[in-house]
Scaffold this motif. Structure first.
Motif, PDB file in Angstrom:
ATOM      1  N   LYS A 130       2.477   6.531   1.926  1.00 15.95           N
ATOM      2  CA  LYS A 130       1.235   5.919   1.464  1.00 15.95           C
ATOM      3  C   LYS A 130       0.962   6.347   0.023  1.00 15.95           C
ATOM      4  N   GLU A 131       0.408   5.426  -0.762  1.00 19.73           N
ATOM      5  CA  GLU A 131       0.081   5.749  -2.148  1.00 19.73           C
ATOM      6  C   GLU A 131      -1.004   6.812  -2.220  1.00 19.73           C
ATOM      7  N   SER A 132      -2.027   6.678  -1.390  1.00 17.60           N
ATOM      8  CA  SER A 132      -3.126   7.643  -1.373  1.00 17.60           C
ATOM      9  C   SER A 132      -3.216   8.276   0.007  1.00 17.60           C
ATOM     10  N   THR A 133      -3.534   9.549   0.017  1.00 19.29           N
ATOM     11  CA  THR A 133      -3.618  10.301   1.263  1.00 19.29           C
ATOM     12  C   THR A 133      -5.058  10.375   1.752  1.00 19.29           C
ATOM     13  N   ASN A 134      -5.266  10.113   3.044  1.00 16.97           N
ATOM     14  CA  ASN A 134      -6.577  10.244   3.648  1.00 16.97           C
ATOM     15  C   ASN A 134      -6.780  11.705   4.054  1.00 16.97           C
ATOM     16  N   GLU A 151      -2.645  16.775   2.605  1.00 14.99           N
ATOM     17  CA  GLU A 151      -2.470  17.141   1.200  1.00 14.99           C
ATOM     18  C   GLU A 151      -1.926  18.558   1.069  1.00 14.99           C
ATOM     19  N   ASP A 169       0.818  -1.217   0.000  1.00 20.55           N
ATOM     20  CA  ASP A 169       0.000   0.000   0.000  1.00 20.55           C
ATOM     21  C   ASP A 169       0.851   1.265   0.000  1.00 20.55           C
ATOM     22  N   GLN A 186       2.366  16.153   1.584  1.00 19.36           N
ATOM     23  CA  GLN A 186       1.965  15.349   0.442  1.00 19.36           C
ATOM     24  C   GLN A 186       3.190  14.675  -0.180  1.00 19.36           C
ATOM     25  N   ASN A 187       2.936  13.687  -1.023  1.00 25.46           N
ATOM     26  CA  ASN A 187       4.030  12.941  -1.643  1.00 25.46           C
ATOM     27  C   ASN A 187       4.934  13.837  -2.481  1.00 25.46           C
ATOM     28  N   GLU A 224       6.498   2.727  -7.532  1.00 29.80           N
ATOM     29  CA  GLU A 224       5.261   2.105  -7.073  1.00 29.80           C
ATOM     30  C   GLU A 224       5.431   0.591  -7.005  1.00 29.80           C
TER      31      GLU A 224
END
Length: 364
Positions: free
Chosen positions: A223-227, A248, A158, A252-253, A169
């Motif tokens: 994390k691939e996606s941010t909550n 975000e 993940d 953020q990434n 990835e």
């Protein structure tokens, strides 16, 4: 109607019993400080007391909630402040490295400090309050930035890896060898990074596609996606306050991608001053994002402070009303008790006169 001696005696005893009951009530009020101790004594006072006490308990719960809100926001403000200081230092180092007089070895030293500052920013992204991560939305149990040495129970599939400005990835897991492979953009045709673990899930090494070792501090696992969902706590009736910060807007990434890209540029002996200077605008953008988010958190803290003051005033008012409803007027109770004692003494004296002497009295 004929009034007998027994009737006088019985009436006297009844009056004395009633006097004792009144004295008992007053003594109970004096010892407890309350008007009533049983609902049957005054149902109206009892029901009002239940309602007022419920209101007071609710206010006190909201005050505890406000304390939790302050805890979250203070931790968030502190983390954002430290992240801002780190990013300001990165900008200073970038400006310094853009000076054409610096040699390759000196830039390498600057790159090393930038790498350490990047790790520090990652630590701030993993800030916790009571074991809950404050920069991962409502997913408070999952770290937004993973320590590859100690992944714990987190699923590496993940996550993604940032290194030298590239995002890797997850593409493959070799369960038998306990290996996790990541490729740039998730394309197996591109460069790869592999995390190798032993049977106890301890990191053995990190390698690239050519089998070369990579320092764990040169990568960032995010994390691939941010909550982005808000963690809300109710601070007043129907009023819920978001207590966390949107990652975000800060961690953020893209932030870690730009930081690792800067490190790679500083390590590149062919990179010129202009190429290094190009990173300044990017760093300024991230600094502005963090500062703006911190200002937003500060604005919420001001609102929470006003709510806290209002709750304090409501608590005082509610306790005053509850006291007026339940608490006995001690001065009045003492006066009534003294008056009742005098009445009781008079009743005993009159009763002694009413009851006529008997034959036994004459035989004494």
């Amino acid at each position: 109607m004929r009034v007998t001696q027994s009737m006088l005696a019985q009436n006297s005893l009844n009056n004395l019993n009633q006097s004792f009951e009144r004295m008992g009530v007053l003594q109970e009020q004096l010892s407890t400080g309350k008007k009533i101790t049983k609902a049957s004594q005054d149902p109206v006072v009892a029901m009002s007391g239940i309602r007022y006490r419920g209101e007071t308990n609710q206010i006190q719960q909201f005050q505890r909630n406000v304390g939790e809100v302050n805890n979250w926001m203070d931790s968030t403000d502190s983390a954002l402040g430290k992240a801002t200081d780190a990013m300001q230092r990165v900008r200073e180092l970038t400006t310094q490295a853009a000076n054409g007089s610096y040699e390759e070895g000196q830039r390498g030293n600057i790159a090393e400090e930038v790498t350490q500052l990047t790790q520090h920013v990652a630590d701030m992204a993993n800030s916790e309050v009571n074991g809950k991560h404050i920069f991962n939305g409502t997913d408070t149990t999952t770290p937004p930035v993973l320590n590859p040495e100690n992944p714990g129970e987190e699923n590496l599939e993940d996550y993604q890896i940032t290194n030298n400005g590239d995002v890797y990835e997850h593409t493959n897991t070799n369960a038998a060898e306990n290996e996790y492979t990541f490729h740039v953009g998730g394309d197996p045709a591109n460069s790869s990074i592999t995390l190798n673990y032993d049977n106890e899930n301890n990191l053995e090494n990190i390698t690239d596609g050519g089998g070369n070792s990579i320092d764990k501090e040169e990568i960032i696992v995010t994390k691939e996606s941010t909550n982005n969902n808000d963690v809300e706590i109710e601070v007043m009736q129907g009023v819920k306050m978001p207590v966390n910060s949107n990652p975000e807007n800060t961690f953020q990434n893209g932030l870690f991608q730009d930081l690792t890209s800067l490190s790679a540029t500083l390590r590149d002996e062919n990179a010129g001053s202009e190429e290094i200077s190009n990173h300044l605008d990017t760093m300024d953008k991230h600094i502005d994002n963090i500062v703006n988010e911190r200002a937003e958190v500060g604005a919420r803290q001001n609102r929470v402070e006003m709510i806290e003051n209002r709750l304090g005033n409501q608590e005082v008012t509610a306790e005053e009303i509850m006291s007026e409803n339940e608490d006995a007027d001690m001065e009045k109770v003492i006066m009534n008790l003294m008056s009742q004692e005098n009445v009781h003494q008079a009743a005993l004296s009159s009763g002694a006169r009413i009851i006529q002497p008997t034959l036994m009295d004459f035989l004494r």
